[in-house]
Design a protein around this motif. Sequence first.
Motif, mmCIF file in Angstrom:
data_model
loop_
_atom_site.group_PDB
_atom_site.id
_atom_site.type_symbol
_atom_site.label_atom_id
_atom_site.label_comp_id
_atom_site.label_asym_id
_atom_site.label_seq_id
_atom_site.Cartn_x
_atom_site.Cartn_y
_atom_site.Cartn_z
ATOM 1 N N GLN A 1 -15.656 -3.013 -0.307
ATOM 2 C CA GLN A 1 -16.733 -3.995 -0.282
ATOM 3 C C GLN A 1 -16.556 -5.051 -1.380
ATOM 4 N N LEU A 2 -16.110 -4.638 -2.551
ATOM 5 C CA LEU A 2 -15.894 -5.599 -3.641
ATOM 6 C C LEU A 2 -14.835 -6.635 -3.260
ATOM 7 N N LEU A 3 -13.771 -6.188 -2.639
ATOM 8 C CA LEU A 3 -12.707 -7.106 -2.248
ATOM 9 C C LEU A 3 -13.155 -8.032 -1.125
ATOM 10 N N MET A 4 -13.929 -7.518 -0.180
ATOM 11 C CA MET A 4 -14.431 -8.350 0.912
ATOM 12 C C MET A 4 -15.336 -9.452 0.372
ATOM 13 N N VAL A 5 -16.271 -9.097 -0.497
ATOM 14 C CA VAL A 5 -17.173 -10.085 -1.087
ATOM 15 C C VAL A 5 -16.381 -11.093 -1.914
ATOM 16 N N GLY A 6 -15.314 -10.640 -2.548
ATOM 17 C CA GLY A 6 -14.479 -11.513 -3.359
ATOM 18 C C GLY A 6 -13.594 -12.449 -2.557
ATOM 19 N N GLY A 7 -13.614 -12.341 -1.225
ATOM 20 C CA GLY A 7 -12.875 -13.274 -0.388
ATOM 21 C C GLY A 7 -11.495 -12.820 0.054
ATOM 22 N N PHE A 8 -11.161 -11.573 -0.136
ATOM 23 C CA PHE A 8 -9.866 -11.063 0.325
ATOM 24 C C PHE A 8 -10.043 -10.480 1.721
ATOM 25 N N ASP A 9 -9.664 -11.268 2.735
ATOM 26 C CA ASP A 9 -9.846 -10.797 4.108
ATOM 27 C C ASP A 9 -8.634 -10.040 4.639
ATOM 28 N N ARG A 10 -7.506 -10.118 3.939
ATOM 29 C CA ARG A 10 -6.300 -9.367 4.321
ATOM 30 C C ARG A 10 -5.659 -8.806 3.053
ATOM 31 N N TYR A 11 -5.739 -7.510 2.880
ATOM 32 C CA TYR A 11 -5.111 -6.912 1.716
ATOM 33 C C TYR A 11 -4.622 -5.506 2.069
ATOM 34 N N TYR A 12 -3.741 -4.997 1.252
ATOM 35 C CA TYR A 12 -3.275 -3.617 1.392
ATOM 36 C C TYR A 12 -2.971 -3.088 0.012
ATOM 37 N N GLN A 13 -2.857 -1.770 -0.071
ATOM 38 C CA GLN A 13 -2.411 -1.167 -1.319
ATOM 39 C C GLN A 13 -1.823 0.209 -1.064
ATOM 40 N N PHE A 14 -0.892 0.571 -1.921
ATOM 41 C CA PHE A 14 -0.385 1.929 -1.989
ATOM 42 C C PHE A 14 -1.223 2.594 -3.076
ATOM 43 N N ALA A 15 -2.211 3.343 -2.688
ATOM 44 C CA ALA A 15 -3.189 3.866 -3.642
ATOM 45 C C ALA A 15 -2.909 5.330 -3.966
ATOM 46 N N ARG A 16 -2.896 5.630 -5.261
ATOM 47 C CA ARG A 16 -2.821 7.017 -5.703
ATOM 48 C C ARG A 16 -4.227 7.596 -5.598
ATOM 49 N N CYS A 17 -4.361 8.743 -4.961
ATOM 50 C CA CYS A 17 -5.658 9.385 -4.768
ATOM 51 C C CYS A 17 -5.601 10.794 -5.340
ATOM 52 N N ASP B 1 -1.659 22.946 3.103
ATOM 53 C CA ASP B 1 -1.696 21.628 3.739
ATOM 54 C C ASP B 1 -2.402 20.573 2.888
ATOM 55 N N ARG B 2 -2.735 20.872 1.653
ATOM 56 C CA ARG B 2 -3.442 19.929 0.787
ATOM 57 C C ARG B 2 -2.774 19.824 -0.571
ATOM 58 N N GLN B 3 -2.773 18.605 -1.081
ATOM 59 C CA GLN B 3 -2.230 18.335 -2.403
ATOM 60 C C GLN B 3 -3.327 17.698 -3.245
ATOM 61 N N PRO B 4 -3.413 18.000 -4.516
ATOM 62 C CA PRO B 4 -4.450 17.374 -5.346
ATOM 63 C C PRO B 4 -4.176 15.892 -5.609
ATOM 64 N N GLU B 5 -2.934 15.468 -5.492
ATOM 65 C CA GLU B 5 -2.548 14.081 -5.742
ATOM 66 C C GLU B 5 -1.698 13.603 -4.576
ATOM 67 N N PHE B 6 -2.025 12.439 -4.035
ATOM 68 C CA PHE B 6 -1.258 11.912 -2.914
ATOM 69 C C PHE B 6 -1.351 10.397 -2.894
ATOM 70 N N THR B 7 -0.464 9.763 -2.113
ATOM 71 C CA THR B 7 -0.467 8.315 -1.949
ATOM 72 C C THR B 7 -0.995 7.986 -0.573
ATOM 73 N N GLN B 8 -1.840 6.983 -0.526
ATOM 74 C CA GLN B 8 -2.450 6.564 0.724
ATOM 75 C C GLN B 8 -2.177 5.074 0.889
ATOM 76 N N ILE B 9 -1.754 4.664 2.083
ATOM 77 C CA ILE B 9 -1.597 3.236 2.360
ATOM 78 C C ILE B 9 -2.893 2.787 3.012
ATOM 79 N N TRP B 10 -3.513 1.787 2.400
ATOM 80 C CA TRP B 10 -4.790 1.297 2.888
ATOM 81 C C TRP B 10 -4.623 -0.169 3.243
ATOM 82 N N ARG B 11 -5.009 -0.538 4.476
ATOM 83 C CA ARG B 11 -4.887 -1.914 4.949
ATOM 84 C C ARG B 11 -6.245 -2.366 5.452
#
Length: 122
Positions: free
Chosen positions: A78-94, A103-113
């Motif tokens: 929501q912060l990025l949308m309000v800030g005017g970024f209508d197209r973004y992505y990130q490789f996010a550490r979660c 089947d679960r890891q405490p730390e993983f990478t997620q691609i978010w578009r």
Amino acid sequence: MEYRPLHLRKSGMQDTIRLRSKVSMAVRQFLEIMHGFVDIETPTLFKRTPEGAREFIVPTRTPGQFYSLTQSPQQFKQLLMVGGFDRYYQFARCYRDEDMKSDRQPEFTQIWRWHLLLKKIS
């Protein structure tokens, strides 16, 4: 793993790391060059949220105050949308403090578009 540096010398491990690098480069080129997305990096430390999986808690120097490691980049959408970024992505550490399961890891990478479609009103 006790001898991690020695494990990294094995060709199989090096091949895996090099493949991951090539895949992330291809994704970046596809999204940025071909489709005009912007690579965004969001903070790793965030205020605690009551919902979702258990969080990894990070104490501050102020007694009784804590941060948590982010569980998902969606917290910043929501912060990025309000800030005017209508197209973004990130490789996010979660990070999620879940019970250890195969089947679960405490730390993983997620691609978010995110792509906001705006319709012209006539």
